[in-house]
Design a protein around this motif. Structure first.
Motif, PDB file in Angstrom:
ATOM      1  N   THR A   1      -0.176  -0.082  10.088  1.00  0.00           N
ATOM      2  CA  THR A   1      -1.256   0.791  10.520  1.00  0.00           C
ATOM      3  C   THR A   1      -1.379   0.642  12.031  1.00  0.00           C
ATOM      4  OG1 THR A   1      -2.403   0.534   8.419  1.00  0.00           O
ATOM      5  CG2 THR A   1      -3.718   1.314  10.280  1.00  0.00           C
TER       6      THR A   1
ATOM      7  N   ARG B   1       1.853  11.530  -2.849  1.00  0.00           N
ATOM      8  CA  ARG B   1       1.509  12.938  -2.690  1.00  0.00           C
ATOM      9  C   ARG B   1       1.991  13.694  -3.929  1.00  0.00           C
ATOM     10  NH1 ARG B   1       3.177  14.071   3.507  1.00  0.00           N
ATOM     11  NH2 ARG B   1       5.235  13.613   2.679  1.00  0.00           N
TER      12      ARG B   1
ATOM     13  N   ARG C   1      -3.558  13.580  -2.939  1.00  0.00           N
ATOM     14  CA  ARG C   1      -2.975  12.324  -2.449  1.00  0.00           C
ATOM     15  C   ARG C   1      -3.783  11.172  -3.034  1.00  0.00           C
ATOM     16  NH1 ARG C   1      -2.542  11.381   3.777  1.00  0.00           N
ATOM     17  NH2 ARG C   1      -4.781  11.097   3.571  1.00  0.00           N
TER      18      ARG C   1
ATOM     19  N   ASN D   1      -4.128   6.935  -2.760  1.00  0.00           N
ATOM     20  CA  ASN D   1      -3.781   5.710  -2.038  1.00  0.00           C
ATOM     21  C   ASN D   1      -3.907   4.566  -3.029  1.00  0.00           C
ATOM     22  OD1 ASN D   1      -3.322   6.916   0.514  1.00  0.00           O
ATOM     23  ND2 ASN D   1      -5.516   7.181   0.700  1.00  0.00           N
TER      24      ASN D   1
ATOM     25  N   GLU E   1       0.859  -1.183   0.000  1.00  0.00           N
ATOM     26  CA  GLU E   1       0.000   0.000   0.000  1.00  0.00           C
ATOM     27  C   GLU E   1       0.893   1.229   0.000  1.00  0.00           C
ATOM     28  OE1 GLU E   1      -3.545   2.156   2.569  1.00  0.00           O
ATOM     29  OE2 GLU E   1      -3.095   0.045   2.928  1.00  0.00           O
TER      30      GLU E   1
ATOM     31  N   SER F   1       0.985   5.577  -0.400  1.00  0.00           N
ATOM     32  CA  SER F   1       0.337   6.877  -0.450  1.00  0.00           C
ATOM     33  C   SER F   1       1.218   7.773  -1.306  1.00  0.00           C
ATOM     34  CB  SER F   1       0.204   7.446   0.966  1.00  0.00           C
ATOM     35  OG  SER F   1      -0.359   8.732   0.929  1.00  0.00           O
TER      36      SER F   1
ATOM     37  N   LEU G   1       3.383   2.248   2.971  1.00  0.00           N
ATOM     38  CA  LEU G   1       2.846   1.905   4.284  1.00  0.00           C
ATOM     39  C   LEU G   1       3.619   0.729   4.871  1.00  0.00           C
ATOM     40  CD1 LEU G   1       0.523   2.322   6.382  1.00  0.00           C
ATOM     41  CD2 LEU G   1      -0.657   0.483   5.181  1.00  0.00           C
TER      42      LEU G   1
ATOM     43  N   GLU H   1      -6.698   2.693  13.151  1.00  0.00           N
ATOM     44  CA  GLU H   1      -7.595   2.928  12.022  1.00  0.00           C
ATOM     45  C   GLU H   1      -9.017   2.950  12.575  1.00  0.00           C
ATOM     46  OE1 GLU H   1      -7.313   1.443   7.652  1.00  0.00           O
ATOM     47  OE2 GLU H   1      -8.167  -0.147   8.873  1.00  0.00           O
TER      48      GLU H   1
END
Length: 152
Positions: free
Chosen positions: A143, A70, A107, A109, A66, A68, A140, A146
Motif C-alpha cells: 500500500t 473483481r 469488488r 476485499n 490481502e 481484491s 495486494l 492510504e
C-alpha cells in the motif's frame, strides 16, 4: 451543511492526529473544549463525521494476504446482485464489498492469514458465491498511500 474555517481546522487537525484527546484537539484547533464538543456534535448530526472507529493493523494479527476480487455477474437473473451480495456478506474474511458501473460489477476485499488459508477461502467460500460469470483476483503487494483525507 455549510462548514466554516473553524470546522475545517478541527477536521484537519483530527485527521492528522486521530488519537489526540479532545483537550489537545481543541488547543490545536484554537477553540475551547466546549466549542469543540458543540462543533463535533453538529458535524456528527449533519453526517459529516460518520463514525469514530478503531483502525486495526490486520498484519499485526497474522493476516498476511490481502486480495481484491473483481466480479462480473451473470445478470440473466434479476436478483443476481442482491443474492451475490447477501452471500458475500456471510464470508467472515470479506472486509469490503463495493459495487460499480462498468465491466466490473462487484469488488470484494478479502483477508487471509497465509496462502493456504487464502486457497481454502477462495475454493470453499468465494467460488461458491452465486451468479459469478467472471472473477479476477488481484493480490495486494504493498500500500503506497492510504488516506481518507482531502484538503480541508
Amino acid at each position: 451543511m455549510q462548514i466554516d474555517d473553524t470546522d475545517r481546522r478541527i477536521l484537519r487537525h483530527w485527521l492528522a492526529e486521530p488519537a489526540l484527546d479532545r483537550a489537545a484537539l481543541a488547543d490545536r484547533a484554537g477553540v475551547t473544549p466546549a466549542t469543540l464538543w458543540r462543533r463535533l456534535d453538529r458535524l456528527r448530526g449533519a453526517g459529516v463525521i460518520r463514525s469514530e472507529t478503531a483502525v486495526i493493523d490486520w498484519r499485526a494479527l497474522g493476516y498476511e494476504v490481502e486480495v481484491s476480487l473483481r466480479f462480473t455477474l451473470d445478470k440473466t437473473n434479476p436478483r443476481a446482485f442482491d443474492e451475490f451480495i447477501a452471500a458475500a456478506r456471510e464470508v467472515p474474511e470479506v472486509i469490503g464489498i463495493e459495487t460499480f458501473l462498468g465491466r466490473v460489477d462487484v469488488r470484494l476485499n478479502v483477508l487471509a492469514r497465509d496462502m493456504v488459508h487464502w486457497t481454502g477461502i477462495y475454493r470453499d467460500r468465494i467460488l461458491t458465491l452465486p451468479h459469478i460469470a467472471e472473477v479476477e483476483a488481484l493480490m495486494l503487494v504493498s500500500t503506497i498511500k492510504e488516506s481518507g483525507g482531502l484538503p480541508l
